[in-house]
Enzyme design. Structure first.
Site, PDB file in Angstrom:
ATOM      1  N   TYR A   1      23.966  69.405  65.430  1.00 20.19           N
ATOM      2  CA  TYR A   1      25.098  70.068  64.749  1.00 20.19           C
ATOM      3  C   TYR A   1      26.386  69.305  65.097  1.00 20.19           C
ATOM      4  O   TYR A   1      27.124  69.711  65.996  1.00 20.19           O
ATOM      5  CB  TYR A   1      25.232  71.527  65.207  1.00 20.19           C
ATOM      6  CG  TYR A   1      24.023  72.397  64.963  1.00 20.19           C
ATOM      7  CD1 TYR A   1      23.616  72.721  63.674  1.00 20.19           C
ATOM      8  CD2 TYR A   1      23.298  72.912  66.037  1.00 20.19           C
ATOM      9  CE1 TYR A   1      22.512  73.540  63.457  1.00 20.19           C
ATOM     10  CE2 TYR A   1      22.195  73.736  65.821  1.00 20.19           C
ATOM     11  CZ  TYR A   1      21.804  74.044  64.535  1.00 20.19           C
ATOM     12  OH  TYR A   1      20.717  74.857  64.322  1.00 20.19           O
TER      13      TYR A   1
ATOM     14  N   TRP B   1      15.320  81.949  63.998  1.00 22.66           N
ATOM     15  CA  TRP B   1      15.735  83.358  63.905  1.00 22.66           C
ATOM     16  C   TRP B   1      14.580  84.305  63.590  1.00 22.66           C
ATOM     17  O   TRP B   1      14.794  85.412  63.120  1.00 22.66           O
ATOM     18  CB  TRP B   1      16.855  83.505  62.870  1.00 22.66           C
ATOM     19  CG  TRP B   1      18.136  82.914  63.361  1.00 22.66           C
ATOM     20  CD1 TRP B   1      18.610  81.648  63.112  1.00 22.66           C
ATOM     21  CD2 TRP B   1      19.097  83.525  64.228  1.00 22.66           C
ATOM     22  NE1 TRP B   1      19.799  81.440  63.758  1.00 22.66           N
ATOM     23  CE2 TRP B   1      20.132  82.580  64.452  1.00 22.66           C
ATOM     24  CE3 TRP B   1      19.190  84.782  64.827  1.00 22.66           C
ATOM     25  CZ2 TRP B   1      21.243  82.848  65.249  1.00 22.66           C
ATOM     26  CZ3 TRP B   1      20.295  85.059  65.621  1.00 22.66           C
ATOM     27  CH2 TRP B   1      21.304  84.096  65.828  1.00 22.66           C
TER      28      TRP B   1
ATOM     29  N   TYR C   1      23.296  64.957  60.181  1.00 27.94           N
ATOM     30  CA  TYR C   1      23.127  66.324  59.697  1.00 27.94           C
ATOM     31  C   TYR C   1      23.014  66.343  58.177  1.00 27.94           C
ATOM     32  O   TYR C   1      23.735  65.618  57.474  1.00 27.94           O
ATOM     33  CB  TYR C   1      24.321  67.198  60.135  1.00 27.94           C
ATOM     34  CG  TYR C   1      24.270  68.614  59.589  1.00 27.94           C
ATOM     35  CD1 TYR C   1      23.492  69.588  60.208  1.00 27.94           C
ATOM     36  CD2 TYR C   1      24.962  68.975  58.432  1.00 27.94           C
ATOM     37  CE1 TYR C   1      23.413  70.875  59.704  1.00 27.94           C
ATOM     38  CE2 TYR C   1      24.900  70.258  57.909  1.00 27.94           C
ATOM     39  CZ  TYR C   1      24.115  71.205  58.559  1.00 27.94           C
ATOM     40  OH  TYR C   1      24.037  72.478  58.041  1.00 27.94           O
TER      41      TYR C   1
ATOM     42  N   ASP D   1      19.696  82.163  59.840  1.00 32.18           N
ATOM     43  CA  ASP D   1      19.314  81.411  58.641  1.00 32.18           C
ATOM     44  C   ASP D   1      17.952  81.763  58.039  1.00 32.18           C
ATOM     45  O   ASP D   1      17.838  82.008  56.847  1.00 32.18           O
ATOM     46  CB  ASP D   1      19.315  79.909  58.934  1.00 32.18           C
ATOM     47  CG  ASP D   1      20.651  79.413  59.473  1.00 32.18           C
ATOM     48  OD1 ASP D   1      21.504  80.249  59.809  1.00 32.18           O
ATOM     49  OD2 ASP D   1      20.848  78.196  59.550  1.00 32.18           O
TER      50      ASP D   1
ATOM     51  N   ARG E   1      12.030  75.176  63.846  1.00 33.38           N
ATOM     52  CA  ARG E   1      13.019  75.131  62.761  1.00 33.38           C
ATOM     53  C   ARG E   1      12.509  75.857  61.519  1.00 33.38           C
ATOM     54  O   ARG E   1      11.315  76.150  61.393  1.00 33.38           O
ATOM     55  CB  ARG E   1      13.334  73.665  62.412  1.00 33.38           C
ATOM     56  CG  ARG E   1      13.906  72.857  63.563  1.00 33.38           C
ATOM     57  CD  ARG E   1      15.289  73.318  63.973  1.00 33.38           C
ATOM     58  NE  ARG E   1      16.226  73.214  62.867  1.00 33.38           N
ATOM     59  CZ  ARG E   1      17.433  73.764  62.858  1.00 33.38           C
ATOM     60  NH1 ARG E   1      17.845  74.489  63.863  1.00 33.38           N
ATOM     61  NH2 ARG E   1      18.236  73.609  61.817  1.00 33.38           N
TER      62      ARG E   1
ATOM     63  N   GLU F   1      19.776  76.501  73.008  1.00 32.45           N
ATOM     64  CA  GLU F   1      20.267  77.196  71.809  1.00 32.45           C
ATOM     65  C   GLU F   1      19.770  78.640  71.794  1.00 32.45           C
ATOM     66  O   GLU F   1      20.513  79.562  71.478  1.00 32.45           O
ATOM     67  CB  GLU F   1      19.777  76.449  70.572  1.00 32.45           C
ATOM     68  CG  GLU F   1      20.315  76.973  69.256  1.00 32.45           C
ATOM     69  CD  GLU F   1      19.894  76.122  68.062  1.00 32.45           C
ATOM     70  OE1 GLU F   1      20.330  76.440  66.945  1.00 32.45           O
ATOM     71  OE2 GLU F   1      19.133  75.140  68.235  1.00 32.45           O
TER      72      GLU F   1
END
Length: 418
Positions: A28, A347, A80, A160, A193, A390
């Protein structure tokens, strides 16, 4: 000296790019909206000037209509995707075309209060920016004045690839105008991811809104994804409370009245989203008209901004304890054991320090300080054991995703202040 706090501060220095902080190197490489707000609160405990600077640099990306985008591309990077050329926005500084949860005003109040005397001159321009963004939320994302603000893209939620979006995203085509050139899986294990199919839908939505020229009214009409979202509305309401406080502090009586009206509208709307049978709040899919029943952390975030009846608060805490039972790290972002739960995938299950931070504040607000303290200690233990990852696998405790992560460092500094 707490060596972990020292380490957290070194991470924020390492991720500094000139008055703004990237979430982590390479994965990021730009300034992210809600990340920066959390980071500013961390800075506020030991470097007020730098805390203000973080928020000031974020407002450089604010659009004329008031929106503060989710990414500000202050300087180029090729690590990115999607970059500024894909977003095709028309702002002076390149930005994305969507927004993110409005933690900004929450951070601003905390920074202002830590700054003490003579802070007003520096706070006021940021207050004006926050108010403009607040108005944008209620006009662009709640044109029907329901009190719940809508998201047009899963990225706007900050969560996300949450299971909350599975049903709505399944209706979004996987065709894209823009070739999907993922970079994230080159930095982090693909198992942590979003899936490729998710990414195609994310980019289809981006293409759709770029074709609308990023005009909010056109987007509202064209949006194939439109969720009146409980987590974002809860954060907006808390931000509204803090903004109303600042308005009164600065003698802005008309502003305060306007903000209080927004707050009342959202308060009533959120309470109507309580589902006793689920023991949590739900979002609403504005396209199907149905509740979003997926069991995610979003259903508990209203603790942050509502003063709930005891029976509701107790039910939420009982449900949270059920989810956390037997886990090494609380709080999971998806209910353990359901079909969509993946404890390592972004998430869809992992525990995040910043979500815990919001929940801890909400538990304290609603008369459950012991549950809040338990969650605080769980978060601190995870970070001290695994480092500033993270997020964390709630089953094994493993640090996952990007490492040397800014908002995890800021959360640790904040959670250790007591």
């Amino acid at each position: 000296m707490n060596l972990h706090i020292d380490h957290a501060k070194r991470i924020l220095v390492a991720n500094d790019r000139g008055g703004y902080t990237v979430p982590t190197d390479r994965l990021y490489p730009f300034q992210w909206n809600w990340d920066s707000a959390f980071v500013a609160m961390g800075f506020a405990l030991y470097d007020i000037d730098r805390a203000y600077r973080e928020l000031e640099r974020l407002t450089e990306g604010q659009w004329a209509d008031g929106m503060i985008p989710h990414i500000v591309f202050h300087q180029p990077s090729d690590t990115y995707f999607p970059g500024p050329d894909v977003w095709r926005t028309k702002h002076t500084i390149p930005t994305s075309g969507i927004t993110q949860p409005p933690v900004f005003a929450i951070a601003l109040r905390k920074v202002h209060e830590r700054a003490g005397k003579h802070a007003e001159a520096r706070t006021l321009p940021l207050y004006e920016a926050a108010l403009k963004w607040h108005r944008w939320w209620y006009s662009a994302r709640d044109p029907e004045r329901t009190g719940l603000v809508a998201l047009h893209h899963p990225w706007e939620s900050g969560s996300d690839n949450s299971p909350a979006w599975d049903v709505a995203l399944a209706r979004v085509p996987t065709t894209t105008v823009t070739p999907v050139m993922r970079k994230d899986t080159g930095h982090v294990n693909a198992d942590m991811r979003p899936r490729d199919e998710d990414y195609k839908r994310f980019i289809h939505l981006l293409d759709t809104y770029a074709a609308c020229g990023w005009n909010p009214a056109k987007q509202w009409e064209e949006a194939p994804f439109k969720i009146a979202e409980i987590q974002t509305t809860a954060i907006l309401l808390k931000a509204g409370e803090d903004l109303e406080h600042l308005a009164r502090l600065f003698g802005r009586t008309e502003d305060a009245t306007e903000i209080a009206d927004f707050n009342d509208r959202s308060r009533r709307a959120m309470l109507a989203q309580w589902r006793p049978a689920l023991r949590r709040f739900v979002s609403r899919d504005l396209i199907s008209g149905e509740d979003v029943q997926a069991a995610t952390q979003a259903g508990f975030i209203p603790l942050l901004s509502l003063d709930l009846d005891k029976d509701i608060a107790d039910a939420l805490v009982t449900e949270m304890k059920t989810w956390s039972k037997g886990l090494k790290v609380a709080f999971p972002t998806t209910k353990p054991g359901v079909g969509s739960w993946e404890p390592k995938r972004y998430w869809r299950g992992p525990a995040w320090a910043i979500i815990n931070w919001l929940l801890i504040d909400g538990l304290q607000r609603n008369g459950h300080p012991d549950a809040g303290e338990e969650l605080r200690m769980s978060t601190i233990a995870a970070i001290e054991t695994e480092g500033f990852a993270e997020y964390f696998d709630p089953v094994t405790g493993e640090g996952c995703g990007g490492l040397g992560f800014s908002w995890t460092a800021a959360a640790y500094i904040w959670l250790m202040r007591v």
